[in-house]
Design an enzyme around this catalytic site. Structure first.
Site, PDB file in Angstrom:
ATOM      1  N   ASP A  32       4.295  17.633   7.314  1.00 57.42           N
ATOM      2  CA  ASP A  32       5.093  16.847   6.371  1.00 57.42           C
ATOM      3  C   ASP A  32       6.197  17.727   5.785  1.00 57.42           C
ATOM      4  O   ASP A  32       5.979  18.890   5.452  1.00 57.42           O
ATOM      5  CB  ASP A  32       4.203  16.298   5.244  1.00 57.42           C
ATOM      6  CG  ASP A  32       4.883  15.168   4.487  1.00 57.42           C
ATOM      7  OD1 ASP A  32       4.453  14.018   4.647  1.00 57.42           O
ATOM      8  OD2 ASP A  32       5.861  15.444   3.749  1.00 57.42           O
ATOM      9  N   ASN A  88      -1.166   5.448   3.292  1.00 54.74           N
ATOM     10  CA  ASN A  88      -0.552   4.650   2.231  1.00 54.74           C
ATOM     11  C   ASN A  88      -0.156   3.300   2.822  1.00 54.74           C
ATOM     12  O   ASN A  88       0.445   3.246   3.907  1.00 54.74           O
ATOM     13  CB  ASN A  88       0.676   5.365   1.673  1.00 54.74           C
ATOM     14  CG  ASN A  88       0.294   6.619   0.899  1.00 54.74           C
ATOM     15  OD1 ASN A  88      -0.784   6.706   0.330  1.00 54.74           O
ATOM     16  ND2 ASN A  88       1.181   7.605   0.892  1.00 54.74           N
ATOM     17  N   GLN A  95       3.688   4.014  -0.066  1.00 59.35           N
ATOM     18  CA  GLN A  95       4.265   4.062   1.286  1.00 59.35           C
ATOM     19  C   GLN A  95       5.788   3.987   1.201  1.00 59.35           C
ATOM     20  O   GLN A  95       6.343   3.135   0.503  1.00 59.35           O
ATOM     21  CB  GLN A  95       3.730   2.899   2.139  1.00 59.35           C
ATOM     22  CG  GLN A  95       4.178   2.990   3.596  1.00 59.35           C
ATOM     23  CD  GLN A  95       3.515   1.947   4.494  1.00 59.35           C
ATOM     24  OE1 GLN A  95       2.825   1.041   4.021  1.00 59.35           O
ATOM     25  NE2 GLN A  95       3.758   2.063   5.791  1.00 59.35           N
ATOM     26  N   VAL A  97       7.642   5.059   4.335  1.00 59.65           N
ATOM     27  CA  VAL A  97       8.083   4.900   5.727  1.00 59.65           C
ATOM     28  C   VAL A  97       7.192   3.838   6.369  1.00 59.65           C
ATOM     29  O   VAL A  97       5.969   4.022   6.476  1.00 59.65           O
ATOM     30  CB  VAL A  97       7.986   6.230   6.507  1.00 59.65           C
ATOM     31  CG1 VAL A  97       8.449   6.023   7.943  1.00 59.65           C
ATOM     32  CG2 VAL A  97       8.808   7.323   5.823  1.00 59.65           C
ATOM     33  N   HIS A 101       1.474   5.761   9.816  1.00 65.41           N
ATOM     34  CA  HIS A 101       1.216   7.197   9.949  1.00 65.41           C
ATOM     35  C   HIS A 101       0.039   7.581   9.078  1.00 65.41           C
ATOM     36  O   HIS A 101      -0.186   6.978   8.023  1.00 65.41           O
ATOM     37  CB  HIS A 101       2.449   8.015   9.523  1.00 65.41           C
ATOM     38  CG  HIS A 101       2.946   7.671   8.165  1.00 65.41           C
ATOM     39  ND1 HIS A 101       3.717   6.550   7.911  1.00 65.41           N
ATOM     40  CD2 HIS A 101       2.757   8.262   6.965  1.00 65.41           C
ATOM     41  CE1 HIS A 101       3.983   6.488   6.625  1.00 65.41           C
ATOM     42  NE2 HIS A 101       3.399   7.519   6.019  1.00 65.41           N
ATOM     43  N   HIS A 103      -1.691  10.646   6.858  1.00 65.20           N
ATOM     44  CA  HIS A 103      -1.542  11.961   6.229  1.00 65.20           C
ATOM     45  C   HIS A 103      -2.860  12.710   6.422  1.00 65.20           C
ATOM     46  O   HIS A 103      -3.923  12.196   6.051  1.00 65.20           O
ATOM     47  CB  HIS A 103      -1.302  11.821   4.726  1.00 65.20           C
ATOM     48  CG  HIS A 103      -0.032  11.123   4.358  1.00 65.20           C
ATOM     49  ND1 HIS A 103       1.100  11.799   3.961  1.00 65.20           N
ATOM     50  CD2 HIS A 103       0.291   9.802   4.310  1.00 65.20           C
ATOM     51  CE1 HIS A 103       2.061  10.927   3.668  1.00 65.20           C
ATOM     52  NE2 HIS A 103       1.596   9.709   3.871  1.00 65.20           N
TER      53      HIS A 103
END
Ligand code: 5GP
Length: 117
Positions: A32, A88, A95, A97, A101, A103
């Site tokens: 990240d 998220n 969130q 994006v 995805h 994390h």
């Protein structure tokens, strides 16, 4: 009208350069850009078809399993195998994006640190 490609689609296509930490036919992983833990990695399906983990779980459970598998193997390499996996889901959950995805967070995380406001 189609939406502009997300930052993660631009990373998948190579338009935005990133050091990949793992790659399979369907998934990539990288650090990240703004880490929030000693280890903070992202595991991202290459497809832009799913906005969040709920859509992914409904649409392609095997791809979700692959995201978890890649997260686990990255954690073995980077955090001794223990990790927090966060998806998220929605703006009010943080969130930003809308290309699903995970994390992967690790490295001396404390109990009771979930859900910071
Ligand atoms: P979200 O807030 O949607 O759950 O997570 C998006 C994450 O993507 C954030 O933690 C943010 O720091 C990360 N991010 C956004 N843009 C980039 C980028 O260009 N490169 C990398 N490596 N991470 C990014």
């Amino acid at each position: 009208m189609s939406e502009a490609p997300s930052v993660f689609s631009r990373i998948v296509s190579g338009e935005i350069p990133t050091t990949l930490l793992a790659e399979t036919d369907r998934v990539i992983a990288f650090a990240d850009i703004a880490p929030q833990a000693p280890v903070h990695l992202l595991v991202v399906p290459k497809t832009a078809e799913y906005r969040d983990v709920v859509e992914l779980a409904a649409g392609d459970p095997s791809l979700l399993a692959e995201v978890v598998e890649v997260a686990s193997s990255l954690a073995k390499e980077h955090t001794g195998g223990e990790f927090r996996l966060v998806f998220n889901t929605g703006e009010s959950a943080g969130q930003t994006v809308f290309h699903v995805h995970a994390h992967v967070l690790g490295g001396s995380l404390q109990e009771g640190t979930l859900g910071g406001a």
